[in-house]
Design a protein around this motif. Sequence first.
Motif, PDB file in Angstrom:
ATOM      1  N   LEU A 268      32.626  26.332   4.450  1.00  0.00           N
ATOM      2  CA  LEU A 268      33.755  26.912   4.191  1.00  0.00           C
ATOM      3  C   LEU A 268      33.819  28.391   3.934  1.00  0.00           C
ATOM      4  O   LEU A 268      32.668  28.934   3.712  1.00  0.00           O
TER       5      LEU A 268
ATOM      6  N   THR B 210      44.025  20.936   2.352  1.00  0.00           N
ATOM      7  CA  THR B 210      43.810  22.247   1.747  1.00  0.00           C
ATOM      8  C   THR B 210      42.735  22.238   0.756  1.00  0.00           C
ATOM      9  O   THR B 210      42.787  21.472  -0.440  1.00  0.00           O
TER      10      THR B 210
ATOM     11  N   THR C  50      30.205  20.377   7.020  1.00  0.00           N
ATOM     12  CA  THR C  50      30.809  21.792   7.408  1.00  0.00           C
ATOM     13  C   THR C  50      30.665  22.722   6.296  1.00  0.00           C
ATOM     14  O   THR C  50      30.694  22.420   5.084  1.00  0.00           O
TER      15      THR C  50
ATOM     16  N   TYR D  73      38.081  21.791  11.981  1.00  0.00           N
ATOM     17  CA  TYR D  73      38.543  23.164  12.068  1.00  0.00           C
ATOM     18  C   TYR D  73      38.677  23.565  10.656  1.00  0.00           C
ATOM     19  O   TYR D  73      39.546  22.974   9.845  1.00  0.00           O
ATOM     20  N   LYS D  74      38.141  24.773  10.203  1.00  0.00           N
ATOM     21  CA  LYS D  74      38.763  25.435   8.817  1.00  0.00           C
ATOM     22  C   LYS D  74      39.329  26.667   9.294  1.00  0.00           C
ATOM     23  O   LYS D  74      38.745  27.374   9.906  1.00  0.00           O
ATOM     24  N   ASN D  75      40.488  26.874   8.650  1.00  0.00           N
ATOM     25  CA  ASN D  75      41.522  28.195   9.004  1.00  0.00           C
ATOM     26  C   ASN D  75      41.476  28.392  10.563  1.00  0.00           C
ATOM     27  O   ASN D  75      41.481  29.506  11.088  1.00  0.00           O
TER      28      ASN D  75
ATOM     29  N   GLY E 221      34.535  24.219  12.922  1.00  0.00           N
ATOM     30  CA  GLY E 221      33.253  24.232  12.019  1.00  0.00           C
ATOM     31  C   GLY E 221      32.114  22.863  12.170  1.00  0.00           C
ATOM     32  O   GLY E 221      31.070  23.106  11.812  1.00  0.00           O
TER      33      GLY E 221
ATOM     34  N   ASN F 263      40.632  27.072   2.136  1.00  0.00           N
ATOM     35  CA  ASN F 263      40.216  26.560   3.601  1.00  0.00           C
ATOM     36  C   ASN F 263      41.547  25.506   3.814  1.00  0.00           C
ATOM     37  O   ASN F 263      41.441  24.507   3.038  1.00  0.00           O
ATOM     38  N   ARG F 264      42.131  25.581   5.178  1.00  0.00           N
ATOM     39  CA  ARG F 264      42.901  24.432   5.591  1.00  0.00           C
ATOM     40  C   ARG F 264      42.243  23.701   6.671  1.00  0.00           C
ATOM     41  O   ARG F 264      41.925  24.159   7.782  1.00  0.00           O
ATOM     42  N   LEU F 265      42.103  22.489   6.359  1.00  0.00           N
ATOM     43  CA  LEU F 265      41.086  21.504   7.185  1.00  0.00           C
ATOM     44  C   LEU F 265      42.076  20.743   8.037  1.00  0.00           C
ATOM     45  O   LEU F 265      43.024  20.196   7.511  1.00  0.00           O
TER      46      LEU F 265
ATOM     47  N   SER G 168      41.070  34.396   2.287  1.00  0.00           N
ATOM     48  CA  SER G 168      40.898  33.419   3.341  1.00  0.00           C
ATOM     49  C   SER G 168      40.132  33.641   4.682  1.00  0.00           C
ATOM     50  O   SER G 168      39.785  33.026   5.704  1.00  0.00           O
TER      51      SER G 168
END
Length: 322
Positions: free
Chosen positions: A128, A154, A126, A105-107, A111, A133-135, A166
């Motif tokens: 972005l 991040t 994936t 998951y990205k934010n 993904g 982006n917080r993965l 974001s």
Amino acid sequence: MIAKPRIAPHEHTGKVLPRQHTSFAGLLFLLLLTGVVLLGTTSRTLALGEAVNPQGQSIAVKAKVAGPPPTKAAIIVSPVNGQRFNLIPVAVSGLCEKGLIVAIYKNDVFGASTICDDNGKFEVLTDLFPGQNRLIARVFDALNQEGPVSEPVTVFYDQPGVISSSIPPTDQQILIKADSIWLGVQPGGTLEWPVEIIGGRSPYAVSWDWGDGKVEPIVRSREGKFSASHIYDKPGNYIVRIRVSDSVSHSAFLQLVTIVNGAVGKGNSIPATILRNLRNGNLALAWPLYALAAAMIATFWFGEKYEVFRLKNKGVVLPRKV
């Protein structure tokens, strides 16, 4: 004196012969052989009957009782905190528990997904969002039970010409969204993947790689929800990759997992086309036709026996079988 030629009838001309030379033994053998093949095809078709799974598709989980959910979180090894990218998709890899489904998951937006391999590792591709982006990685078992969430990583995507944010601007960034991280189907069954295109500028060019060597190009005139369908001939796990490009060359990428269930062994499988035809109703037609063929052969046999009986009662001497 030369004898005049004359035409004499053949010795068998005018004689009534019964149909007692018909090879009923051969016909019976062919009938039995066809019956064996039809019976085997019917049993295998019924064995591959579709069952519904938690994702709303046709993957069967047999003789499994829900146990505890996964207890170990996946670990994202690459990329690392603070890493920057200017091209997508990017590779995300790490460690996991064998056999689990790993979703990135990205934010907090899904993904990509894959299956943890036999070595306890995973790797996905994936896209972005522009900017930060917080993965995180989430793990699921075959019953869709979720395990612990990984430690976040991040990273940053410096998309050319896009102001970092974001949240992707709808006229600059495309997002392709799927409601399911994986779907399942039986060999020969039709799988439908629903997805949604958000943002970007129409029209859209979609490349749908089904993971079995088949790539399908699709053109979409507007954003929104749509689906694509595919049929897998063999069981296994397939990585589905979807790439969308808009009219100004912005792109989005999505990786999904398809699980094709079914114990279809070598030399024991039914070709997908035949299986689909059988499931669509041709199997219901095959058995009545087989019964009709058997009835016709039986009718001819009884008819010949009756004819022989009738001729004998009239005193006709029948020729012997050669």
